[in-house]
Design an enzyme around this catalytic site. Structure first.
Site, PDB file in Angstrom:
ATOM      1  N   GLU A   1       0.829  -1.207   0.000  1.00 55.99           N
ATOM      2  CA  GLU A   1       0.000   0.000   0.000  1.00 55.99           C
ATOM      3  C   GLU A   1       0.864   1.259   0.000  1.00 55.99           C
ATOM      4  OE1 GLU A   1      -0.870  -2.780   2.043  1.00 55.99           O
ATOM      5  OE2 GLU A   1      -2.094  -3.172   0.292  1.00 55.99           O
TER       6      GLU A   1
ATOM      7  N   ASP B   1      -7.074  -6.000  -4.294  1.00 59.19           N
ATOM      8  CA  ASP B   1      -6.049  -6.267  -3.276  1.00 59.19           C
ATOM      9  C   ASP B   1      -5.938  -7.751  -2.949  1.00 59.19           C
ATOM     10  OD1 ASP B   1      -4.049  -5.956  -1.445  1.00 59.19           O
ATOM     11  OD2 ASP B   1      -5.260  -4.965   0.083  1.00 59.19           O
TER      12      ASP B   1
ATOM     13  N   ASN C   1      -0.320  -7.620  -3.908  1.00 59.21           N
ATOM     14  CA  ASN C   1      -1.113  -6.800  -4.819  1.00 59.21           C
ATOM     15  C   ASN C   1      -0.245  -5.748  -5.509  1.00 59.21           C
ATOM     16  OD1 ASN C   1      -0.997  -5.577  -2.028  1.00 59.21           O
ATOM     17  ND2 ASN C   1      -1.748  -3.832  -3.182  1.00 59.21           N
TER      18      ASN C   1
END
Lengths: 641, 217
Positions: free
Chosen positions: A227, A353, A311
């Site tokens: 992220e 994700d 991801n």
């Protein structure tokens, strides 16, 4: 009503097992008549039970002593299976607490403790303190404490709590990753630092949370930060010196990804030159993540390691048209060179994700009359894969958890068929997408038993509403863009514990849990499997029937990994950490996952034995320096002197 | 004098101080509009201590009572919200500000102080546990807009509340029933009550008769 509740409680505490009886019978019946040939016996294989439903064989290498637990997954094949059977289906209901240990930290406790040479090693979340507990002395006192002093900045860079997934033991050293991107080795006897290698720059948002994995004199580590727009990688270090031997990135040129002439992916989509750059808009691969924060397994015959990548970044797919290779991908690599042998992308152009970092359990499994060397992988995208680990061919792919992002699986291309209505686009609120970002199952590792041939897993039953919001890459800050709310999928339960048949791609039985099930799983030769729940229940289950045999509510939620070991007294113990945190609590606003009676954080390691007996517990038990169980009536207070 | 009266008195005093400062600002700037915006100077912000002033417990730090010039400006709050998303604040503190990797911004628990000027300082200078320093990337008025947006989320510490929030002279909160009321998405799987057994229960090791819904081997 009361009659039913009474019967239910007597049998199961507050769990509600749901049994797919006809299915189970069908599987049992079909496997017994269709078992094609005797599996090739390996000298390192665990003893299979006569009642195996699949005929799978599991490799016990590196054959650690049965009473010890030296790596997070216990063996190269990632079975988390122990041959100990003192605790079994007939006596597990007598499990009681033998002793406990509190480590003083309050973030998520995801690691399994290790037991080596009558010493237990317990690692905490940030600041990543490592304790050695002396199992030869009454009260299991601290032998030494190692404080690595990681940089405080790391606390604000870790997406999903300041966790660590544990320590590995090799050559008299304990090796683990610090949240601030250092791998350290600590002398197991003295607790002194042996080496420290800087693997990344925490200021870029990169952290390290995974447990190192040791093969011979190499220790394999990877990064976190899916992220944060990091550039994901896996690296091999020398166990004795900490020197980096090779590093393979998850995106970039073939050279950077360590793809060469030996690379033979099974599917066309993954063949071609420099796909790690060409399946991205210009330069987006540089911050495209594919971090390596999950589990690694190893086949000692093929000399290949297996692991998955995270991801892609940002979590806004419309900002990165293309398949985004090699994110959300399972890699097979030569352990000596790091060169890729094959790759298989589980979720192309991942929009939700769905990292591919979950564990790969290695089995030799009879399928359609042939014993295949497979890896079993329960992916975040909710598909349970059985993949030929020699070639990367998908042999089975079937949903193990509730999902609606895909309408089916195309076996020819090895790709799930995406429902276009479940594709998020910027500034559009998309409702009811299942599973959510944390998947049908997250990193919490499953276990496998050679006696049943089944895989046991804590999975999720969760959906989300999601709105994509375009993200800008600003180094030091997240590169994310996913605004979401999670809630239970149909059924109303958030968690579920399942037995999975990897030969057929079907659930054999399952136990639904009100709250999330996010712990590791332990399987034992006593035909008992253990798991925990986010609201703090620790349960022992009959590996064959799925019947809950024993439960105890612990002081905090359980996201740790249970282990078992033999004490100096030759008694079998079961250990589990209770300390809720991690992705189970990372979104404070998601009330669905933290209802009002959800437990607070904790930090207690619980150790259980039959009747709670141990060398130093029980009525009238007293301790002394010389003799762990010698009574000292003159002191009368049971304390050391 | 009860606590409430004390709070009121302090509040009135703080307001008086504030309006005096405000008046001073306006006259310095020569502005005649009541909504003119002028920011506390860097020098003034530089006098904000992170802890209490040693040896002088009663000393008032003037800068601490400075409110955000944008705190009630809807347009600035809206611009602050856009900045909050654009600069990736939401990535750490969540799109609704309730915290994620970073702390909850909608409550009154502030590690480095929840007064407007303290929040300004935190955004400008960063903090050691991962909060970047935005002073080089954002001009003061944009940081103040961010502060205004954060103030609009319902938490922080207002200038008038500062004295008693600092010393804990404020009511606690009961969170459980509210959480229950907010649980629109809470699990719906029933939670069964534990029945009180009439007599001593059957030992758990003895087999229980199979009932509908129970697993069969």
């Amino acid at each position: 009503m009361w009659d039913w509740v009474d019967g239910f409680l007597r049998a199961h505490g507050n769990a509600r097992p749901l049994k797919f009886v006809p299915l189970a019978l069908l599987i049992a019946a079909s496997s017994s008549c269709s078992r094609p040939s005797t599996p090739v016996q390996d000298s390192h294989a665990y003893d299979a039970g006569s009642g195996s439903l699949t005929g799978a064989t599991l490799n016990a290498a590196p054959n650690d002593p049965p009473g010890e637990w030296r790596s997070q997954a216990r063996d190269y094949a990632n079975t988390r299976y122990s041959t100990l059977d003192q605790i079994n289906t007939s006596n597990v209901s007598r499990l009681r607490v033998a002793w406990t240990f509190s480590d003083g930290t309050l973030n998520g406790h995801e690691a399994a403790p290790l037991v080596v040479d009558n010493t237990m090693y317990v690692v905490t979340p940030f600041p990543d303190i490592l304790y050695a507990l002396d199992l030869t002395r009454a009260g299991e006192p601290i032998k030494w404490t190692f404080k690595p002093n990681p940089a405080p900045m790391a606390k604000g860079k870790a997406c999903c709590d300041t966790v660590t997934r544990g320590v590995a033991y090799a050559n008299g050293k304990l090796i683990y990753n610090l949240l601030d991107d250092h791998t350290v080795a600590v002398d197991a006897k003295t607790g002194k630092e042996v080496w420290r290698t800087k693997m990344g720059n925490v200021e870029t948002g990169e952290t390290m949370t995974m447990a190192p994995f040791v093969v011979g004199n190499k220790v394999l580590v990877g990064d976190s930060g899916g992220e944060m727009g990091v550039w994901g990688w896996i690296a091999a270090l020398d166990v004795d010196s900490g020197k980096e031997l090779w590093r393979a990135y998850s995106t970039g040129s073939d050279q950077q990804v360590r793809i060469g002439d030996d690379f033979k992916p099974f599917y066309e989509r993954m063949k071609g030159k420099d796909l790690g750059t060409s399946t991205w808009p210009a330069d987006m691969w540089k911050h495209g993540a594919g971090s390596v924060w999950g589990w690694i397994s190893y086949d000692p015959q093929l000399k290949l390691i297996y692991y998955g990548t995270s991801n892609p970044s940002p979590r806004v797919p419309d900002q990165r048209p293309g398949d985004n290779l090699w994110t959300s991908t399972i890699f097979a690599r030569d352990v000596d060179t790091g060169m890729a042998r094959w790759a298989y992308q589980t979720t192309p152009h991942d929009r939700w994700d769905y990292d591919a970092v979950n564990e790969d359990i290695l089995m030799d499994l009879p399928i359609n009359g042939q014993v295949r060397k497979v890896l079993v992988h329960l992916d975040r995208n909710a598909y349970g894969y059985t993949i030929d680990r020699v070639t990367g061919e998908v042999l089975e792919a079937a949903p193990f958890a509730y999902q609606n992002w895909s309408t089916g699986f195309d076996m020819k291309t090895g790709t799930p068929v995406v429902d276009p209505d479940k594709e998020p686009h910027p500034n559009v609120k998309l409702v009811n997408v299942c599973p959510p970002d944390i998947g049908g199952k997250d990193w919490q590792p499953s276990a496998a038993s050679p006696r049943t041939g089944l895989v046991y897993a804590d999975i999720f039953n969760i959906c989300m509403d999601v709105t994509d919001i375009e993200a800008s890459y600003i180094p030091s800050s997240p590169f994310d863009g996913m605004d979401m709310n999670r809630y239970p999928a149909p059924g109303g339960n958030l968690g579920e514990f399942i037995a999975w048949n990897p030969a057929t791609g079907k659930k054999v039985w399952s136990i639904k849990e009100i709250y999330m099930t996010m712990s590791g799983v332990l399987a034992t030769a006593g035909d008992v499997v253990f798991y925990g729940t986010a609201d703090g229940w620790f349960r022992a289950v009959d590996a064959r029937s799925g019947k809950v045999l024993w439960s105890q509510k612990l002081g905090s939620g359980i996201i740790g990994q249970p282990i078992t070991y033999l004490g100096l007294d030759h008694r079998q113990y079961i250990a589990i950490s209770a300390g809720i945190g991690g992705a189970a609590t990372v979104r404070a606003d998601v009330i669905a996952l933290r209802p009002f009676d959800f437990p607070a954080g904790g930090n207690t390691l619980y150790v259980f034995s039959i009747d709670g007996d141990s060398m130093s517990s029980g009525p009238g038990q007293m301790t002394s320096k010389d003799n762990v169980s010698k009574a000292q009536p003159e002191t009368g207070n049971g304390t050391q002197h | 004098m009860n606590l409430r009266a004390i709070y009121s008195a302090i509040g009135i005093a703080a307001l008086a101080l504030l309006s005096a400062l405000g008046g001073c600002k306006h006259s310095e700037g020569g502005s005649t509009t009541t909504r003119a915006v002028s920011f506390p100077s860097d020098d003034l912000i530089g006098t904000v201590p992170l802890g209490q002033v040693a040896g002088e417990p009663a000393r008032a730090v003037t800068a601490l009572s400075m409110d955000n010039p944008y705190h009630d400006n809807p347009q600035a709050i809206q611009q602050g919200k856009q900045l909050y998303i654009k600069m990736n604040c939401a990535g750490c503190h969540a799109y609704n500000g309730k915290g994620n990797m970073g702390p909850d911004l909608t409550d009154t628990e502030w590690r480095y102080g929840g007064l407007p000027i303290q929040i300004y300082e935190t955004i400008r200078d960063g903090r050691p546990q991962g909060m970047p320093a935005w002073g080089a990337a954002l001009p003061p008025d944009e940081i103040w807009k961010l502060v205004a947006y954060i103030q609009s989320l319902g938490g922080t510490v207002s200038v008038s509340d500062y004295e008693h929030s600092r010393q804990g002279d404020q009511p606690g909160e009961q969170v459980a029933p509210e959480a229950q009321a907010d649980a629109q998405f809470a699990p719906t799987m029933p939670i069964f009550p534990i029945p009180i057994p009439a007599k001593t229960q059957t030992p758990s090791s003895s087999p229980t008769p199979a009932k509908a819904g129970e697993p069969k081997p």
